[in-house]
Design a protein around this motif. Structure first.
Motif, short mmCIF file in Angstrom:
data_model
loop_
_atom_site.label_atom_id
_atom_site.label_comp_id
_atom_site.label_asym_id
_atom_site.label_seq_id
_atom_site.Cartn_x
_atom_site.Cartn_y
_atom_site.Cartn_z
N ASN A 1 0.81 -1.22 0.00
CA ASN A 1 0.00 0.00 0.00
C ASN A 1 0.84 1.27 0.00
OD1 ASN A 1 0.92 -0.45 2.59
ND2 ASN A 1 -1.02 0.00 3.60
N TYR A 2 2.11 1.21 0.44
CA TYR A 2 2.91 2.42 0.45
C TYR A 2 3.12 2.99 -0.95
CZ TYR A 2 4.24 1.77 5.38
OH TYR A 2 4.23 1.65 6.74
N ARG A 3 3.02 2.17 -1.98
CA ARG A 3 3.13 2.69 -3.34
C ARG A 3 2.03 3.70 -3.65
NH1 ARG A 3 4.81 -1.47 -8.05
NH2 ARG A 3 6.55 -2.58 -7.06
N TYR A 4 0.91 3.60 -2.94
CA TYR A 4 -0.26 4.41 -3.24
C TYR A 4 -0.32 5.68 -2.40
CZ TYR A 4 -1.86 0.11 -5.52
OH TYR A 4 -1.96 -0.99 -6.32
N ASN A 5 0.62 5.88 -1.49
CA ASN A 5 0.70 7.11 -0.72
C ASN A 5 1.02 8.26 -1.68
OD1 ASN A 5 1.88 9.29 0.84
ND2 ASN A 5 2.11 7.88 2.54
N PRO A 6 0.24 9.35 -1.67
CA PRO A 6 0.50 10.44 -2.61
C PRO A 6 1.92 10.99 -2.55
CG PRO A 6 -1.65 10.72 -1.59
CD PRO A 6 -0.98 9.57 -0.88
N LEU A 7 2.54 10.99 -1.36
CA LEU A 7 3.92 11.44 -1.25
C LEU A 7 4.85 10.54 -2.05
CD1 LEU A 7 4.06 12.14 2.58
CD2 LEU A 7 4.19 13.88 0.79
N GLN B 1 4.51 10.94 -5.77
CA GLN B 1 5.19 12.13 -6.27
C GLN B 1 6.70 11.91 -6.36
OE1 GLN B 1 3.88 14.51 -7.70
NE2 GLN B 1 5.47 16.06 -7.84
N VAL B 2 7.27 11.17 -5.40
CA VAL B 2 8.69 10.83 -5.49
C VAL B 2 8.94 10.04 -6.77
CG1 VAL B 2 10.54 9.45 -4.46
CG2 VAL B 2 9.11 10.90 -3.01
N ARG B 3 8.08 9.07 -7.05
CA ARG B 3 8.23 8.27 -8.27
C ARG B 3 8.21 9.16 -9.51
NH1 ARG B 3 8.78 3.00 -10.86
NH2 ARG B 3 7.37 2.99 -12.63
N ARG B 4 7.25 10.09 -9.56
CA ARG B 4 7.14 10.97 -10.74
C ARG B 4 8.40 11.83 -10.90
NH1 ARG B 4 2.05 12.01 -8.34
NH2 ARG B 4 0.34 10.89 -9.36
N LEU B 5 8.83 12.44 -9.81
CA LEU B 5 9.98 13.34 -9.88
C LEU B 5 11.24 12.60 -10.33
CD1 LEU B 5 9.34 15.41 -6.65
CD2 LEU B 5 9.32 16.30 -8.98
N LEU B 6 11.47 11.42 -9.78
CA LEU B 6 12.66 10.68 -10.16
C LEU B 6 12.58 10.21 -11.61
CD1 LEU B 6 13.29 8.57 -6.93
CD2 LEU B 6 14.34 10.74 -7.61
N ALA B 7 11.38 9.77 -12.03
CA ALA B 7 11.21 9.32 -13.42
C ALA B 7 11.39 10.47 -14.41
CB ALA B 7 9.83 8.68 -13.60
N VAL C 1 11.91 1.41 -2.86
CA VAL C 1 13.18 1.76 -3.51
C VAL C 1 13.29 1.09 -4.87
CG1 VAL C 1 15.69 1.66 -3.33
CG2 VAL C 1 14.31 2.22 -1.31
N ASN C 2 12.91 -0.17 -4.97
CA ASN C 2 12.90 -0.85 -6.27
C ASN C 2 12.04 -0.09 -7.28
OD1 ASN C 2 14.41 -2.90 -5.07
ND2 ASN C 2 12.67 -4.29 -4.85
N TRP C 3 10.86 0.34 -6.81
CA TRP C 3 9.88 1.03 -7.67
C TRP C 3 10.38 2.42 -8.05
CZ3 TRP C 3 5.50 4.44 -5.93
CH2 TRP C 3 4.52 4.59 -6.92
N TRP C 4 10.88 3.15 -7.05
CA TRP C 4 11.38 4.50 -7.33
C TRP C 4 12.55 4.49 -8.30
CZ3 TRP C 4 11.50 5.97 -1.44
CH2 TRP C 4 10.23 6.42 -1.05
N LEU D 1 0.66 4.70 -12.94
CA LEU D 1 1.96 4.64 -12.27
C LEU D 1 2.41 3.20 -12.00
CD1 LEU D 1 1.72 7.54 -9.66
CD2 LEU D 1 3.17 7.44 -11.69
N HIS D 2 1.60 2.24 -12.42
CA HIS D 2 1.94 0.82 -12.22
C HIS D 2 2.21 0.52 -10.74
CE1 HIS D 2 2.13 0.56 -16.55
NE2 HIS D 2 3.03 1.53 -16.57
#
Length: 447
Positions: A143-149, A152-158, A208-211, A409-410
Motif C-alpha cells: 500500500n505504500y506505493r499508493y501514498n501520494p507522497l 510524487q517521489v516516483r514521478r519526480l525521479l522518473a 526503492v525498487n519502484w522509485w 503509475l503501475h
C-alpha cells in the motif's frame, strides 16, 4: 454452466474470499462491502479460528451486510469451488501465505496477498512457479506505493528531477508503541514472520525498487536484538509476566497491551483464545524473541545506485526520512507520524481508541523538498496526503484492486515485485548470520 473461478463474466461482480481474519483483514472487508460493492462481492471467510470469523460477520452486520459463509482453513480448496471464488485475499500469518496463494492459483483464482508475499526463498519460488504454470495473477498489497507522497517521489525521479541516481539513504523509525507491537504477537518468531527485514522492511525495499526502477544485486547488513526481549532486563524495562491480560505484574507496564480495553481487539483475540490458544498480548520483554529490533543495510542495485537503510523499532517518535542523491541534485522526503508517545497511549495500538476516546494528537508533518544544483531548494506540495490510512494509501489501493481505477503509475505490485522486495530482506537476514555480503542471485533466480 457456472463461470470459472478467477474469470467473472462481463458485468458480474468479482467474487472475493478472505483467508486469515485477523485485524488487517478488516480494511479489505470494509473496502469490499462499503466502498466497492458495485464491482466486487465478499462471499466467504476462511480461518483456523471460528470466533474470529464470527467477529467479522458481526461487524458486517454493522455495515448493513449479511453474514457470509465461514470455512475452516483445512477446507480452503473446497470453499473456492463451492463459493465460485474469483479472487482470494490472503491476510493470514506470513509463513502460511504460500500455501493459500498456490492453492488459489491452481484452483483458477487470482490472488491479492498482504505483504510480505511469503517468508523465505523456497516458498517464494513455489509461488513464482505457480504463477507461470497457471497463468493467474498475484498482486502484493504494497500500500505504500499508493501514498501520494510516494507517488510524487516516483514521478519526480522518473522525470529526471535529480538526474542519474547515485544513492539513497532511507531511515525508518517505529516508536515504542508501534514497534513494541511486533514483539507481542506472532511476528516475534522469525520462523513465522521472517523478522522485520521481511515483514516490515519489504514495504520500504519495494518502494526503492519502484522509485529507482531497479533490482537489488547485493546486500550487506548488520542487525541485533537490542531493546526488546531479554535485553529489556539490562535496560530496566522487564517485568515478570508472560502475557498482559489478568497479570498484576503488567498493571504499570507501559509496554503492556490491554486487550480488554479495546472492544474490537477483545472480540477478535481475547474472546477467541479458546479456539486456538493464541495470545495477542505477550510481554515484549519475555524470552523467545527471535527477531531483531535494530537493523542496518547497505544494498547495491542493477543501475549501480546504492542504498543505506536503517530500521529502528524502539524510537521515541515515529516517521521516516528518505534522501535521493543524483547527478543534478537531491530529493528529500521527511514524514513525522507521531512526535512522541504519550503515557496513556503507550500500551495501545497505533491509531486505536483509548477508553472510547481517540488518542491525543501527537503531532505530525510531511515535507518533500527538491534541492537542485545552483538553485534554491523548492518545496513540493502534494495533494491528497492524509495522516490516516497510511497517508491515504489504503483507500487508493483498494480503488485499484477492487474498483478498477486506472493505474498509470503501475502501483499494483506483481508476484515478481513481491519477490524482489522479499529478496532484499532475505539477503539482509543471511548477512546478519554470516557477517558477509550476500548476492541476491544466490538466493533465488528470477526469469
Amino acid at each position: 454452466m457456472s463461470p470459472q473461478p478467477g474469470s467473472p463474466q462481463p458485468g458480474r461482480r468479482a467474487r472475493h474470499a478472505v483467508v486469515g481474519t485477523g485485524a488487517r483483514a478488516e480494511m479489505f472487508v470494509r473496502a469490499l462491502v462499503r466502498d466497492h460493492a458495485d464491482t466486487a462481492e465478499l462471499v466467504a471467510f476462511a480461518d483456523v479460528n471460528q470466533a474470529r470469523m464470527d467477529a467479522h460477520n458481526r461487524w458486517l452486520g454493522e455495515l448493513g451486510h449479511p453474514p457470509v459463509p465461514t470455512y475452516h482453513a483445512d477446507d480452503f480448496t473446497a470453499m473456492l469451488a463451492k463459493e465460485r471464488v474469483d479472487v482470494v485475499l490472503v491476510t493470514s500469518v506470513d509463513v502460511t501465505h504460500d500455501g493459500y496463494v498456490v492453492a488459489a492459483l491452481e484452483a483458477g483464482c487470482d490472488v491479492v496477498t498482504e505483504k510480505p508475499m511469503t517468508t523465505d526463498a523456497p516458498r517464494c519460488q513455489r509461488i513464482l512457479h505457480a504463477v507461470r504454470r497457471t497463468g493467474r495473477r498475484v498482486t502484493v498489497a504494497f500500500n505504500y506505493r499508493y501514498n501520494p507522497l510516494h507517488e510524487q517521489v516516483r514521478r519526480l525521479l522518473a522525470e529526471g528531477a535529480v538526474g542519474e541516481i547515485g544513492s539513497v539513504h532511507f531511515e525508518w523509525l517505529l516508536d515504542v508503541r508501534h514497534g513494541a507491537d511486533y514483539f507481542r504477537r506472532w511476528h516475534r518468531d522469525k520462523a513465522s514472520s521472517g523478522g522485520l527485514m521481511v515483514h516490515k522492511a519489504s514495504h520500504h525495499f519495494d518502494l526503492v525498487n519502484w522509485w529507482l526502477d531497479a533490482t537489488p544485486v547485493q546486500v550487506y547488513a548488520a542487525g541485533r536484538l537490542f531493546f526488546y526481549g531479554e535485553p529489556g532486563r539490562r535496560h530496566g524495562y522487564a517485568r515478570d509476566y508472560d502475557r498482559a491480560h489478568a497479570s498484576p505484574e503488567a498493571a504499570d507496564d507501559p509496554f503492556a497491551l490491554r486487550l480488554a480495553e479495546h472492544p474490537r481487539l477483545r472480540e477478535l483475540y481475547l474472546d477467541a483464545e479458546a479456539a486456538d490458544g493464541y495470545h495477542r498480548d505477550r510481554n515484549v520483554f519475555a524470552p523467545g524473541v527471535s527477531i531483531e529490533d535494530d537493523m542496518a543495510v547497505l544494498a547495491t542495485y542493477s543501475t549501480g545506485a546504492t542504498m543505506t537503510y536503517h530500521l529502528t523499532a524502539y524510537a521515541p517518535w515515529e516517521g521516516y526520512r528518505v534522501m535521493v542523491n543524483g547527478s543534478r541534485g537531491r530529493l528529500e522526503l521527511e514524514v513525522t507520524e507521531s512526535e512522541f508517545v504519550s503515557p496513556a497511549a503507550a500500551g495501545a495500538l497505533k491509531g486505536a481508541a483509548l477508553h472510547g476516546d481517540q488518542a491525543a494528537t501527537e503531532g505530525g508533518a510531511a515535507t518533500l523538498t527538491l534541492r537542485p544544483f545552483w538553485s534554491p531548494p523548492r518545496r513540493i506540495e502534494v495533494d491528497g496526503y492524509t495522516r490516516h490510512g497510511h497517508g491515504g494509501a489504503d483507500a487508493r489501493m483498494t480503488q485499484v484492486l477492487f474498483g478498477g481505477v486506472p493505474d498509470p503509475l503501475h502501483r499494483a505490485a506483481s508476484a515478481r515485485d513481491g519477490a524482489l522486495a522479499l529478496l532484499t530482506g532475505l539477503a539482509a537476514n543471511r548477512s546478519f548470520d554470516t557477517g558477509a555480503p550476500v548476492r541476491v542471485a544466490d538466493l533465488l533466480t528470477l526469469d
